[in-house]
Write an enzyme that holds these catalytic residues in place. Sequence first.
Site, short mmCIF file in Angstrom:
data_model
loop_
_atom_site.label_atom_id
_atom_site.label_comp_id
_atom_site.label_asym_id
_atom_site.label_seq_id
_atom_site.Cartn_x
_atom_site.Cartn_y
_atom_site.Cartn_z
N CYS A 99 0.84 -1.19 0.00
CA CYS A 99 0.00 0.00 0.00
C CYS A 99 0.88 1.25 0.00
O CYS A 99 1.89 1.31 0.70
CB CYS A 99 -0.90 -0.01 1.24
N CYS A 102 0.99 5.12 3.24
CA CYS A 102 1.97 5.56 4.23
C CYS A 102 3.38 5.37 3.68
O CYS A 102 3.62 4.49 2.86
CB CYS A 102 1.84 4.75 5.53
N CYS A 181 -6.53 -1.19 7.80
CA CYS A 181 -5.80 0.07 7.70
C CYS A 181 -5.77 0.72 9.08
O CYS A 181 -6.75 1.35 9.49
CB CYS A 181 -6.46 1.00 6.68
N GLN A 289 -9.98 19.25 8.37
CA GLN A 289 -8.69 18.62 8.64
C GLN A 289 -8.86 17.11 8.81
O GLN A 289 -9.84 16.64 9.40
CB GLN A 289 -8.04 19.22 9.89
N GLU A 339 -12.79 33.89 2.02
CA GLU A 339 -12.71 32.56 1.42
C GLU A 339 -13.07 32.65 -0.06
O GLU A 339 -13.94 33.43 -0.45
CB GLU A 339 -13.66 31.60 2.15
N ASN A 374 -11.48 35.95 -4.50
CA ASN A 374 -10.44 35.13 -5.12
C ASN A 374 -9.09 35.53 -4.55
O ASN A 374 -8.47 36.50 -4.99
CB ASN A 374 -10.45 35.29 -6.63
N ASP A 395 -4.35 30.55 6.41
CA ASP A 395 -4.36 29.09 6.34
C ASP A 395 -4.67 28.65 4.91
O ASP A 395 -5.75 28.14 4.62
CB ASP A 395 -5.40 28.53 7.33
N CYS A 442 0.44 23.73 4.80
CA CYS A 442 0.53 22.29 4.52
C CYS A 442 1.57 22.01 3.44
O CYS A 442 1.63 20.91 2.90
CB CYS A 442 -0.83 21.72 4.13
#
Length: 486
Positions: A99, A102, A181, A289, A339, A374, A395, A442
């Site tokens: 898999c 991970c 999993c 999240q 947003e 935007n 964020d 991220c």
Amino acid sequence: MSEPKEPSPALACAAQDGSGLPEGWLQVQSMDLDAQGVARRADGKVVFIDGALPSEWVSASTYRKKNHWEQANLTAIHRESAQRVRPGCPHFGLHAGACGGCKMQHLHMGGQVAVKQRVLEDNLWHLGRVKPAMVLRPIEGPAWGYRYRARLSVRHVIKKGVVLVGFHERKSRYVADMAQCPVLPPHAAALLMPLRSLIAALDAHDSCPQIELACGDSVTALVLRHLQPLSVGDHARLRAFAAEHGVQWWLQPRGPDTVQPLDEGGEQLSYALPDFGITMPFKPTDFTQVNPHINRVLVARALRLLAVRPDERVIDWFCGLGNFTLPLATQARAVLGVEGNAALVARARANHGLNQALAQNHRVLAATDFVACNLFAMTPGMLLGHGAADKWLVDPPREGALALVKALADIEQSRRGAQGATALPAGAEDWVPPRRIVYVSCNPATLARDAALLVHLAGYQCAAAGMVNMFPHTAHVESIAVFERG
């Protein structure tokens, strides 16, 4: 793969700097973002080795060569890292069919955190020439059962006569044959095999390529992507499965905007932010999240770092459903959530209304507004139009916040009278930039790019930065950084 061997004292001394190793051996110096061990040959060529860990002495078989680097498969470990551990999942590994969900299960959790922290700091310095004044303590949480969102691929393998449901195989477009999993919550992991049987029984078993999993605090939803209409019998089978396993079905016949519940009236997906008395309803295709435990800690950490006072106005850029906006509204005088997705803006407003109605007298939410904009086309004029704020929370998605921070930098350069600076609208000289910015990222590369603009052009200092282990056992790096006016 051969068993690890203890090197002789003489060999250990000779190899302290990576030299003097037997021919063909490599000393792994670090790990990259793809969880490959990084070593160098005697001629200086970099070798990326799948499955190798820092400090190990290994042999490897090259499968891809370029002028200055190679990729190789691990064939033997001659000295094993003290941080090598037994993977927690039988489907993880370098074997065929493994898999690919991970990448780091063979590395102790402390080692995973250290690798990701180094990646963050290296990106900030090498890409942005930014060095945080303080390194924050990593945010950590459960190593297993944390993944409350997942996109599961579905494949009917005609030759084997089976339907597979799971993540893709490592470095492959094929779906892994996985029966369990451990990174999924136990109740979700237990659905994998029943889902295989269900899809195999559908009339549309050949036209269902994906199931999206979304877990709230008390509700589990499954979104079935289907390329042809479902029969009456298929609807009945889905309802029977939902009743047996305690899940909700949502159907997606085309794009994301076509997602609808199979049956109306079910309990709404939601998650809580108990430190702030906030409840956040969401739809299964909304961005939330992956890791709810880490999200709760991250929101609390971000607000502590922002240190909002009751007389301050705060802007939450890329606010989504209001994950940070609503907690901020328990502390600030006024909050603006911005947003790009108009549908999310509408739901953020609804979430604010719900929490305002539920609020106790001691926790009435501040004046809060949400606007659609935007953010990838932000200009200095647009930024000025949102008004001044004492502090910002940023964020963004993986693409980062380039247009936003560039607009801020352009305003600052113009105010300083820098050569070639953008001409600003009248009254811009009265606009006051935020004193502090907390940036949740991220993608360490785009964070470094944006940090460079903030530090070198916009007049900020990077006061602190640290990693957030939102995705244990994967190579994804979440982080948080604080910028203050110099």
